[in-house]
Design a protein around this motif. Structure first.
Motif, PDB file in Angstrom:
ATOM      1  N   GLY A  37       0.798  -1.216   0.000  1.00 48.15           N
ATOM      2  CA  GLY A  37       0.000   0.000   0.000  1.00 48.15           C
ATOM      3  C   GLY A  37       0.835   1.272   0.000  1.00 48.15           C
ATOM      4  N   SER A  38       0.148   2.360  -0.261  1.00 44.86           N
ATOM      5  CA  SER A  38       0.768   3.678  -0.303  1.00 44.86           C
ATOM      6  C   SER A  38       1.108   4.153   1.107  1.00 44.86           C
ATOM      7  N   PHE A  39       2.126   4.984   1.209  1.00 43.91           N
ATOM      8  CA  PHE A  39       2.496   5.571   2.486  1.00 43.91           C
ATOM      9  C   PHE A  39       1.696   6.838   2.794  1.00 43.91           C
ATOM     10  N   ASP A  40       0.761   7.222   1.924  1.00 46.51           N
ATOM     11  CA  ASP A  40       0.021   8.471   2.113  1.00 46.51           C
ATOM     12  C   ASP A  40      -0.707   8.525   3.455  1.00 46.51           C
ATOM     13  N   GLY A  41      -1.387   7.440   3.808  1.00 46.96           N
ATOM     14  CA  GLY A  41      -2.109   7.419   5.083  1.00 46.96           C
ATOM     15  C   GLY A  41      -1.168   7.519   6.272  1.00 46.96           C
ATOM     16  N   ALA A  42      -0.047   6.834   6.194  1.00 49.25           N
ATOM     17  CA  ALA A  42       0.943   6.888   7.270  1.00 49.25           C
ATOM     18  C   ALA A  42       1.536   8.286   7.384  1.00 49.25           C
ATOM     19  N   ARG A  43       1.814   8.920   6.249  1.00 51.47           N
ATOM     20  CA  ARG A  43       2.348  10.292   6.268  1.00 51.47           C
ATOM     21  C   ARG A  43       1.343  11.247   6.907  1.00 51.47           C
ATOM     22  N   GLN A  44       0.073  11.088   6.582  1.00 49.52           N
ATOM     23  CA  GLN A  44      -0.956  11.945   7.171  1.00 49.52           C
ATOM     24  C   GLN A  44      -0.997  11.739   8.690  1.00 49.52           C
ATOM     25  N   ALA A  45      -0.934  10.497   9.130  1.00 45.26           N
ATOM     26  CA  ALA A  45      -0.960  10.215  10.564  1.00 45.26           C
ATOM     27  C   ALA A  45       0.230  10.853  11.268  1.00 45.26           C
ATOM     28  N   VAL A  46       1.416  10.780  10.670  1.00 40.06           N
ATOM     29  CA  VAL A  46       2.602  11.397  11.273  1.00 40.06           C
ATOM     30  C   VAL A  46       2.452  12.916  11.304  1.00 40.06           C
ATOM     31  N   GLU A  47       1.949  13.503  10.226  1.00 39.19           N
ATOM     32  CA  GLU A  47       1.743  14.961  10.180  1.00 39.19           C
ATOM     33  C   GLU A  47       0.817  15.424  11.305  1.00 39.19           C
ATOM     34  N   ILE A  48      -0.254  14.677  11.537  1.00 33.45           N
ATOM     35  CA  ILE A  48      -1.226  15.063  12.555  1.00 33.45           C
ATOM     36  C   ILE A  48      -0.768  14.648  13.952  1.00 33.45           C
ATOM     37  N   ASN A  49      -0.460  13.372  14.130  1.00 29.58           N
ATOM     38  CA  ASN A  49      -0.186  12.833  15.465  1.00 29.58           C
ATOM     39  C   ASN A  49       1.144  13.295  16.044  1.00 29.58           C
ATOM     40  N   TYR A  50       2.136  13.521  15.206  1.00 34.84           N
ATOM     41  CA  TYR A  50       3.440  13.931  15.710  1.00 34.84           C
ATOM     42  C   TYR A  50       3.663  15.425  15.515  1.00 34.84           C
ATOM     43  N   PHE A  51       3.748  15.858  14.253  1.00 37.83           N
ATOM     44  CA  PHE A  51       4.040  17.262  13.994  1.00 37.83           C
ATOM     45  C   PHE A  51       2.892  18.183  14.419  1.00 37.83           C
ATOM     46  N   GLY A  52       1.657  17.707  14.302  1.00 36.78           N
ATOM     47  CA  GLY A  52       0.514  18.531  14.714  1.00 36.78           C
ATOM     48  C   GLY A  52       0.495  18.821  16.202  1.00 36.78           C
ATOM     49  N   THR A  53       0.722  17.780  17.006  1.00 38.25           N
ATOM     50  CA  THR A  53       0.736  18.004  18.454  1.00 38.25           C
ATOM     51  C   THR A  53       1.940  18.861  18.849  1.00 38.25           C
ATOM     52  N   TRP A  54       3.044  18.672  18.163  1.00 38.22           N
ATOM     53  CA  TRP A  54       4.225  19.491  18.419  1.00 38.22           C
ATOM     54  C   TRP A  54       3.936  20.954  18.081  1.00 38.22           C
ATOM     55  N   ALA A  55       3.278  21.201  16.953  1.00 38.66           N
ATOM     56  CA  ALA A  55       2.955  22.570  16.541  1.00 38.66           C
ATOM     57  C   ALA A  55       2.043  23.260  17.556  1.00 38.66           C
ATOM     58  N   VAL A  56       1.047  22.543  18.043  1.00 40.26           N
ATOM     59  CA  VAL A  56       0.141  23.131  19.044  1.00 40.26           C
ATOM     60  C   VAL A  56       0.914  23.449  20.322  1.00 40.26           C
ATOM     61  N   SER A  57       1.750  22.544  20.767  1.00 38.64           N
ATOM     62  CA  SER A  57       2.554  22.784  21.966  1.00 38.64           C
ATOM     63  C   SER A  57       3.464  23.983  21.788  1.00 38.64           C
ATOM     64  N   ARG A  58       4.112  24.064  20.645  1.00 37.42           N
ATOM     65  CA  ARG A  58       5.029  25.164  20.360  1.00 37.42           C
ATOM     66  C   ARG A  58       4.284  26.502  20.312  1.00 37.42           C
ATOM     67  N   ALA A  59       3.097  26.515  19.732  1.00 39.18           N
ATOM     68  CA  ALA A  59       2.325  27.757  19.637  1.00 39.18           C
ATOM     69  C   ALA A  59       1.782  28.198  20.993  1.00 39.18           C
ATOM     70  N   CYS A  60       1.387  27.238  21.813  1.00 37.16           N
ATOM     71  CA  CYS A  60       0.749  27.576  23.089  1.00 37.16           C
ATOM     72  C   CYS A  60       1.732  27.881  24.213  1.00 37.16           C
ATOM     73  N   ALA A  61       2.924  27.320  24.173  1.00 33.59           N
ATOM     74  CA  ALA A  61       3.881  27.520  25.266  1.00 33.59           C
ATOM     75  C   ALA A  61       4.177  28.998  25.535  1.00 33.59           C
ATOM     76  N   PRO A  62       4.458  29.812  24.515  1.00 36.76           N
ATOM     77  CA  PRO A  62       4.724  31.228  24.806  1.00 36.76           C
ATOM     78  C   PRO A  62       3.501  31.963  25.371  1.00 36.76           C
ATOM     79  N   VAL A  63       2.310  31.587  24.909  1.00 33.88           N
ATOM     80  CA  VAL A  63       1.085  32.206  25.419  1.00 33.88           C
ATOM     81  C   VAL A  63       0.909  31.858  26.886  1.00 33.88           C
ATOM     82  N   LEU A  64       1.113  30.577  27.220  1.00 29.96           N
ATOM     83  CA  LEU A  64       1.020  30.167  28.615  1.00 29.96           C
ATOM     84  C   LEU A  64       2.112  30.836  29.441  1.00 29.96           C
ATOM     85  N   GLY A  65       3.263  31.103  28.809  1.00 31.76           N
ATOM     86  CA  GLY A  65       4.361  31.770  29.499  1.00 31.76           C
ATOM     87  C   GLY A  65       3.987  33.162  29.975  1.00 31.76           C
TER      88      GLY A  65
END
Length: 154
Positions: free
Chosen positions: A87-115
């Motif tokens: 099968g294609s890696f497209d679904g796996a790439r989407q999962a990594v974008e959301i589950n890994y990089f997405g959660t990282w992006a939210v954390s990175r954006a919110c940390a200074p605000v919480l600071g």
């Protein structure tokens, strides 16, 4: 961490454990709970504030940081169709974008605000919200559904 009268952002709050977190915050007196989801129409409960949030879109992530004093970073997808050997890696790439990089992006954006709400630079990390005694907290979660992988062929 004080929940009463707080402003919270819960990603993935339209179902599953994200929805449970959002309901628990309301039950414990949060003034505003933003339900960060890709489809705001999927949010049920008039006491939740739907917020369009695709964690793979940097502008939406930056806008979501807002005025939250509590962030529950729960977004995640599972059940992609990529199998271990075929099968294609497209679904796996989407999962990594959301589950890994997405959660990282939210954390990175919110940390200074919480600071600005009482956290020092050293506190900008994901920790269980229950362990916090400061003005703002980030809780990182990962639902069991997003962790399941189909690794066998049918």
């Amino acid at each position: 961490m004080e929940i009463k009268e707080s402003t919270a952002l819960v990603t993935g709050a339209n179902r599953g454990i994200g929805y449970v977190f959002a309901r628990a915050l309301i039950a414990r007196g949060a003034a505003t709970v933003y339900a960060g989801v890709r489809d705001p129409a999927s949010v049920s409960g008039e006491d939740l504030t739907p917020l369009r949030l695709d964690v793979t879109v940097p502008e939406e992530v930056a806008a979501a940081a807002g005025d939250a004093t509590i962030v529950i970073n729960n977004v995640g997808v599972g059940g992609f169709t990529t199998k271990l050997l075929t099968g294609s890696f497209d679904g796996a790439r989407q999962a990594v974008e959301i589950n890994y990089f997405g959660t990282w992006a939210v954390s990175r954006a919110c940390a200074p605000v919480l600071g600005t709400k009482g956290l020092s630079a050293a506190d900008h990390r994901l920790v269980p919200a229950a362990a916090r005694r400061s003005a703002g907290s980030v809780l990182g979660t990962s639902s069991a559904r997003s962790q399941r992988r189909r690794i066998h062929e049918r």
